[in-house]
Design an enzyme around this catalytic site. Structure first.
Site, PDB file in Angstrom:
ATOM      1  N   CYS A   1     -33.139   8.345   8.580  1.00 22.50           N
ATOM      2  CA  CYS A   1     -32.219   9.135   7.761  1.00 22.50           C
ATOM      3  C   CYS A   1     -33.036  10.258   7.126  1.00 22.50           C
ATOM      4  O   CYS A   1     -34.178  10.497   7.534  1.00 22.50           O
ATOM      5  CB  CYS A   1     -31.472   8.284   6.741  1.00 22.50           C
TER       6      CYS A   1
ATOM      7  N   CYS B   1     -29.692  12.927   9.802  1.00 22.65           N
ATOM      8  CA  CYS B   1     -30.940  13.704   9.784  1.00 22.65           C
ATOM      9  C   CYS B   1     -30.923  14.845  10.796  1.00 22.65           C
ATOM     10  O   CYS B   1     -31.959  15.451  11.069  1.00 22.65           O
ATOM     11  CB  CYS B   1     -32.143  12.794  10.025  1.00 22.65           C
TER      12      CYS B   1
ATOM     13  N   CYS C   1     -35.241  14.392  14.682  1.00 23.34           N
ATOM     14  CA  CYS C   1     -35.892  13.354  15.475  1.00 23.34           C
ATOM     15  C   CYS C   1     -36.232  13.878  16.869  1.00 23.34           C
ATOM     16  O   CYS C   1     -35.355  14.387  17.576  1.00 23.34           O
ATOM     17  CB  CYS C   1     -34.980  12.134  15.581  1.00 23.34           C
TER      18      CYS C   1
END
Length: 227
Positions: free
Chosen positions: A102, A176, A180
């Site tokens: 997150c 997020c 990533c």
């Protein structure tokens, strides 16, 4: 090598007189030596030392209290080295690896990781990280998790690093965005979960229970696939 646990050894070092920056450096060097011995023949001492000092620097960016920072850096570096070894195929992957991500690694990802670890009973290995971690876990989150018997007191927000993503079989992102990194052959899930930040305890309980249901579904899927 001493039988004294690494975390205890680091706390013992930190408790002594601390002459400015020399003390963290000495403790980190001790940590690096311990980990280098663990990874003899896998990673060079220089690689291990770099991971330890990089981990300390990353955690220090957001830390407000530095009392146990070197101990946390040792834990963080050890986990990153384990992930690196797995991703490079030099360490066995006994169970599926799940990474929860997150923004702050202070609420949703910490709750999800604790819930999955609790229900998996060793059948899944879990990590969590944040794309922009803060200095501590949300106190309301800690309280809501304590209500169901899960203690987050020893946990801490961690920055997202490539090594833990590379080691994961499943990456679960929660708010997020594109932070990533994407690796081929991995399963990516995007869970739309409200952020607990600034929410009441009642709302955080609802978020916790939503995560609990999702985690149980994910666990069932993972154990069926690995059967």
């Amino acid at each position: 090598m001493s039988d004294q646990p690494l975390d205890e050894k680091l706390r013992t070092h930190e408790h002594r007189a601390q002459p400015g920056l020399l003390m963290p450096q000495a403790v980190l060097a001790c940590t690096a030596a311990e980990l280098a011995a663990t990874y003899t023949g896998v990673f060079s001492p220089q690689t291990v030392e770099r991971y330890v000092f990089e981990s300390y620097t990353a955690l220090r960016r957001t830390a407000r209290v530095h009392t146990h920072l070197t101990a946390l850096a040792g834990r963080f570096a050890a986990d990153r080295l384990s992930a690196l070894a797995q991703s490079q195929g030099v360490a066995p992957k006994i169970v599926p690896e799940v990474l929860f991500v997150c923004v702050h690694n202070a609420g949703r990802s910490q709750m999800a990781a604790a819930l999955l670890s609790h229900h998996a009973l060793g059948r899944v290995h879990v990590r969590s990280a944040g794309s922009s971690p803060v200095h501590e876990i949300n106190p309301t989150v800690i309280e809501a998790m304590r209500e169901i018997g899960l203690d987050l007191g020893a946990e801490y927000p961690k920055p997202l690093t490539d090594d833990v993503v590379a080691a994961a079989d499943v990456v679960v992102a929660m708010g997020c965005g594109d932070a990533c990194p994407v690796y081929p052959g991995k399963r990516y899930l995007d869970w739309s979960i409200d952020d607990p930040e600034g929410q009441s305890l009642e709302t955080v309980r609802e978020i916790r229970d939503d995560l609990g249901a999702r985690v149980l579904h994910l666990l069932g899927d993972l154990t069926t696939r690995s059967a």
